[in-house]
Motif scaffolding. Sequence first.
Motif, short mmCIF file in Angstrom:
data_model
loop_
_atom_site.label_atom_id
_atom_site.label_comp_id
_atom_site.label_asym_id
_atom_site.label_seq_id
_atom_site.Cartn_x
_atom_site.Cartn_y
_atom_site.Cartn_z
N ARG A 223 0.82 -1.20 0.00
CA ARG A 223 0.00 0.00 0.00
C ARG A 223 0.86 1.26 0.00
O ARG A 223 0.58 2.23 -0.72
CB ARG A 223 -0.93 0.00 1.21
N ARG A 226 2.28 1.91 -3.46
CA ARG A 226 1.29 2.50 -4.36
C ARG A 226 1.08 3.98 -4.06
O ARG A 226 0.93 4.80 -4.97
CB ARG A 226 -0.02 1.73 -4.26
N GLU A 227 1.06 4.32 -2.77
CA GLU A 227 0.84 5.71 -2.39
C GLU A 227 1.99 6.60 -2.82
O GLU A 227 1.79 7.74 -3.26
CB GLU A 227 0.65 5.81 -0.87
N GLY A 230 2.92 5.22 -7.16
CA GLY A 230 1.85 5.05 -8.13
C GLY A 230 2.09 3.91 -9.10
O GLY A 230 2.60 2.85 -8.72
N ALA A 234 4.44 -0.79 -10.16
CA ALA A 234 3.75 -2.03 -10.58
C ALA A 234 4.70 -3.22 -10.63
O ALA A 234 4.36 -4.33 -10.20
CB ALA A 234 3.07 -1.82 -11.92
N ILE A 237 5.91 -4.34 -7.06
CA ILE A 237 4.79 -4.95 -6.34
C ILE A 237 4.52 -6.35 -6.87
O ILE A 237 4.34 -7.30 -6.10
CB ILE A 237 3.53 -4.07 -6.44
#
Length: 306
Positions: A223, A226-227, A230, A234, A237
């Motif tokens: 999380r 992603r914060e 962005g 990808a 992750i």
Amino acid sequence: MAKVSTIVAVYNGAAAIDRALSSIFAQTFTDNEVVVVNDGSTDDTASVLSRYGDRIRVITQSNRGVSAARNVGVRASVGEYIAFLDHDDEWMAGKLARCVTVLDQDKACGLVYTDAFKVDLKGLPMPNQESQTDGVDSPTMAQMLARPWNVVPSQLVVRRSAFERSGGFDERLGASCEDLFFLLRAREFGHFLRVRESLVRKTTRPLYPKALNREPQCDLYVRLLRERYGASAAGVIREFRLSRMKVMQHMARVLMNEGGPKDARRCLARVIYYQPASPKAYRRYLKTFLPARTPRVSSSSDLPGV
């Protein structure tokens, strides 16, 4: 003022902390202060540390986790460069000297790291000694966002300015993924360089149950990625989640062989979390409800460390 501040966070490390500290005091580079943060130990750690007198500075606090302990140690230190050593790891004698030379020569370098030699709890070499960085000595930000950059704190020395600008270790992550997230943020404030020598003796521990218990922090790490990054995150992750899934599969397989279906089931539930569309994941999970077979002679200590 010391050139280097070495921060040692310890929690219930009475059996190992002597080896770690001895390796610090055996360094050929000696312009170094040692700050030890006793993070709420309940064993004889305090007694062991007291034997070092004024050779070390000891900060004692209630248990807050390794991220908070490292940050507390850094704030209490003064060195231009900051090194970290986990209480059950050891440095080779030239570790600091090699890293300091690199940082002195390249003022734009924010962090330097060495290779590590992995051993188990008995001090025996682990079978997999491959580099964690795929032979890339100075990763770009794009490379670090493509997959996890697995360099543990005992391997690195960081310029204080880079550490402070990065915000240090995220204390929300406790002792899971905090190093991965720190490395990404530190890379924003200077390039990295690698010393191609195994100058750290890294102790690895069994995966189970530690790896399973850390899964909530792994979700938080994703999380936070992603914060902060962005869509650019990808790749890292995806690769991180794949590596966690493989860890869960491995633990489940070993636990089933040892006759522990309930524990294996918990691991396989996480496999389903990572692969919700995989029929094989569900079949493996359902097999844990079948009558147990005679367990094979094995031990959870056979699990590879992380």
